[in-house]
Design a protein around this motif. Structure first.
Motif, short mmCIF file in Angstrom:
data_model
loop_
_atom_site.label_atom_id
_atom_site.label_comp_id
_atom_site.label_asym_id
_atom_site.label_seq_id
_atom_site.Cartn_x
_atom_site.Cartn_y
_atom_site.Cartn_z
N THR A 82 -30.09 62.40 64.35
CA THR A 82 -29.22 61.36 63.81
C THR A 82 -27.85 61.95 63.54
N LYS A 83 -26.83 61.10 63.58
CA LYS A 83 -25.46 61.56 63.42
C LYS A 83 -24.74 60.70 62.38
N ALA A 84 -23.75 61.30 61.76
CA ALA A 84 -22.94 60.58 60.77
C ALA A 84 -21.52 61.12 60.79
N CYS A 85 -20.61 60.31 60.26
CA CYS A 85 -19.19 60.70 60.19
C CYS A 85 -18.64 60.32 58.83
N VAL A 86 -17.88 61.23 58.22
CA VAL A 86 -17.21 60.93 56.95
C VAL A 86 -15.73 61.27 57.08
N ASN A 87 -14.93 60.59 56.29
CA ASN A 87 -13.50 60.89 56.23
C ASN A 87 -13.11 61.13 54.78
N ILE A 88 -12.29 62.15 54.56
CA ILE A 88 -11.81 62.47 53.21
C ILE A 88 -10.30 62.32 53.18
N ARG A 89 -9.79 61.55 52.24
CA ARG A 89 -8.37 61.50 51.94
C ARG A 89 -8.19 62.21 50.61
N MET B 87 -25.61 62.36 52.89
CA MET B 87 -24.55 61.36 52.70
C MET B 87 -24.44 60.94 51.24
N ASP B 88 -25.59 60.87 50.56
CA ASP B 88 -25.56 60.51 49.14
C ASP B 88 -24.90 61.61 48.32
N VAL B 89 -25.24 62.86 48.61
CA VAL B 89 -24.66 63.98 47.87
C VAL B 89 -23.15 64.03 48.06
N LEU B 90 -22.70 63.88 49.30
CA LEU B 90 -21.27 63.97 49.57
C LEU B 90 -20.50 62.80 48.97
N SER C 51 -10.84 60.72 47.91
CA SER C 51 -11.93 59.82 48.27
C SER C 51 -12.63 60.30 49.53
N LEU C 52 -13.97 60.34 49.48
CA LEU C 52 -14.77 60.59 50.68
C LEU C 52 -15.51 59.31 51.01
N GLN C 53 -15.34 58.86 52.26
CA GLN C 53 -15.99 57.63 52.71
C GLN C 53 -16.91 57.92 53.88
N VAL C 54 -18.13 57.40 53.78
CA VAL C 54 -19.07 57.48 54.91
C VAL C 54 -18.68 56.39 55.90
N LEU C 55 -18.36 56.77 57.12
CA LEU C 55 -17.88 55.82 58.11
C LEU C 55 -18.98 55.28 59.00
N THR C 56 -19.95 56.10 59.31
CA THR C 56 -21.03 55.63 60.18
C THR C 56 -22.22 56.58 60.09
N ILE C 57 -23.43 56.00 60.25
CA ILE C 57 -24.66 56.76 60.45
C ILE C 57 -25.32 56.17 61.68
N ASP C 58 -25.50 56.96 62.71
CA ASP C 58 -25.99 56.47 63.99
C ASP C 58 -27.22 57.24 64.43
N ARG D 290 -20.18 62.48 44.82
CA ARG D 290 -19.40 63.42 44.02
C ARG D 290 -17.99 62.88 43.78
N ALA D 291 -17.55 62.89 42.53
CA ALA D 291 -16.16 62.57 42.21
C ALA D 291 -15.33 63.82 42.47
N LEU D 292 -14.50 63.78 43.48
CA LEU D 292 -13.76 64.97 43.88
C LEU D 292 -12.72 65.37 42.83
N ASP D 293 -12.11 64.39 42.18
CA ASP D 293 -11.13 64.66 41.11
C ASP D 293 -10.78 63.33 40.47
N GLU D 294 -9.94 63.37 39.46
CA GLU D 294 -9.51 62.17 38.76
C GLU D 294 -8.06 61.80 39.07
N GLY D 295 -7.52 62.39 40.13
CA GLY D 295 -6.12 62.15 40.45
C GLY D 295 -5.24 63.26 39.89
N THR D 296 -4.02 63.36 40.40
CA THR D 296 -3.07 64.36 39.93
C THR D 296 -1.76 63.66 39.56
N ASP D 297 -0.75 64.43 39.25
CA ASP D 297 0.50 63.85 38.76
C ASP D 297 1.08 62.82 39.73
N HIS D 298 0.97 63.06 41.02
CA HIS D 298 1.60 62.18 42.00
C HIS D 298 0.61 61.48 42.93
N PHE D 299 -0.70 61.70 42.71
CA PHE D 299 -1.69 61.16 43.64
C PHE D 299 -2.82 60.45 42.92
#
Length: 383
Positions: A253-260, A214-217, A233-240, A220-229
């Motif tokens: 153990t289980k975890a869930c992440v979401n990437i926009r 979870m720390d590695v994912l 972002s990757l967010q850790v939603l839960t660790i169960d 990481r800075a996925l990018d710095e943005g683009t012309d229109h975006f």
């Protein structure tokens, strides 16, 4: 026929309890109204989902303006917390209350009213299509995708399309959307070996491996943005883990992440990256890591041009505001339409969507109809 009142039509639609995927009478009502206005209507139901395709003008016209929207709504939440009947469509202090009033029965009503009045008063050289689904708030498997599949199979097509989702944060005319970020969710399950906390050498603890992954994912800075975006972002939603014991090393153990993610990425490349990182952690810690994925949509952008100019000029003429070109927010069915034709989004102020006491300004419903009517007028007046 007299002009269609978009407020009355919104109210009638809100009174239909169309909690996804229940049709609730909303599409039946729309079919009746559009048929009376000269539109040829076809139900395009698939699975448990109801959809409606309505067209004015001949198939294969030189140009066809399309509108996409939905009549299904999210659940009520705590019904006792509502101060107004959630399907009552009551008007108070200039607002029409009810689930779906903002997202997005008012948008559907405004466009239907604008289109019916437009073809009655100034029949255009071309066609107008409304592709309305009952499955935008749900799994979105048999909704707009079913409509697009049916259109392909029946030689129906839109030249351009406007999605009527709420796009304005605070006031009418602030923003229109020319794209959306991609969205994907990953579920990780790490399996080690259960054992006594006092004898870690006889166990294989999955928790440090999950913490590392979870720390590695997330670091990481996925990018710095683009012309229109904005930046992805990757967010850790839960660790169960569900381990109530204080002396037991858990087995799993289980975890869930979401990437926009923006248009610097696609889901395939992001999947490969996460799998590679998971494999490294699994090897380092001697555990098994399984990954399950769901991709809600890929990132896309409709480059600024004729369509965004058309909508932007109409919005500015009716509101006095020039809308910014935005790509913020979650996903919408524009992610499906973009594979069919150029698509942009413009709708109402979305402050109360999905909330208790969801409501829409009565004045803004009429204003939105005027904007949509002007868009149709300008589109078909162009050479």
């Amino acid at each position: 026929m007299p002009p269609i009142d978009p407020v009355a039509l919104t109210a009638d639609l809100v009174r239909c309890p169309s909690v996804t995927p229940d049709e609730g009478g909303a599409l039946v009502l729309l079919e009746k109204v559009l048929s009376a206005g000269g539109f040829t209507c076809t139900r395009v139901d698939r699975g448990d989902v109801s959809n409606l395709y309505a067209r004015w003008g001949r198939r294969g016209a030189n140009r066809t303006f399309g509108f996409n929207g939905h009549t299904d709504v999210v659940p009520l939440g705590d019904e006792a917390a509502w101060t107004m009947p959630p399907f009552g469509a009551e008007i108070k202090d200039g607002y029409l209350y009810g689930r779906g009033s903002t997202d997005m029965k008012s948008g559907v009503a405004a466009f239907a009213a604008a289109a019916i009045d437009f073809v009655a008063e100034t029949p255009p050289d071309g066609a107008i299509v409304l592709a309305i689904t009952g499955d935008e708030e749900g799994d979105a498997v048999d909704g707009t995708t079913a409509l697009l599949d049916w259109m392909r199979d029946n030689n129906e097509a839109m030249t351009v399309c406007l999605v009527g989702e709420p796009t304005n944060p605070s006031v009418m005319g602030e923003a229109m959307k020319i794209g959306r970020r991609g969205s994907m969710t990953a579920w990780f399950t790490i399996t080690g070996k259960q054992g006594h906390a006092a004898y870690p050498d006889q166990a294989r603890n999955p928790m440090p491996a999950m913490a590392r992954l979870m720390d590695v994912l997330s670091s990481r800075a996925l990018d710095e943005g683009t012309d229109h975006f904005d930046p992805s972002s990757l967010q850790v939603l839960t660790i169960d883990t569900g381990n109530p014991a204080t002396n037991v090393i858990p087995a799993q153990t289980k975890a869930c992440v979401n990437i926009r993610f923006n248009d610097a990425h696609d889901s395939t490349a992001l999947t490969t990256w996460m799998q590679e990182e998971a494999d490294k952690v699994a090897e380092d810690f001697g555990v098994q890591i399984d990954m399950r994925l769901r991709v809600s949509g890929e990132s896309f952008v409709t480059p600024p041009g004729d369509l965004s100019d058309l909508v932007g000029k109409a919005v500015e003429a009716e509101t006095g505001r020039k809308p910014i070109l935005s790509t913020t927010g979650g996903t919408s069915d524009a992610r499906f339409v973009k594979d069919h034709c150029p698509v942009v989004e413009f709708g109402l102020v979305g402050k109360t969507m999905h909330q208790v006491d969801e409501r829409v300004s009565v004045e803004q419903i009429g204003q939105l109809k005027s904007i949509y009517r002007r868009i149709l007028t300008d589109y078909f007046a162009a050479d």
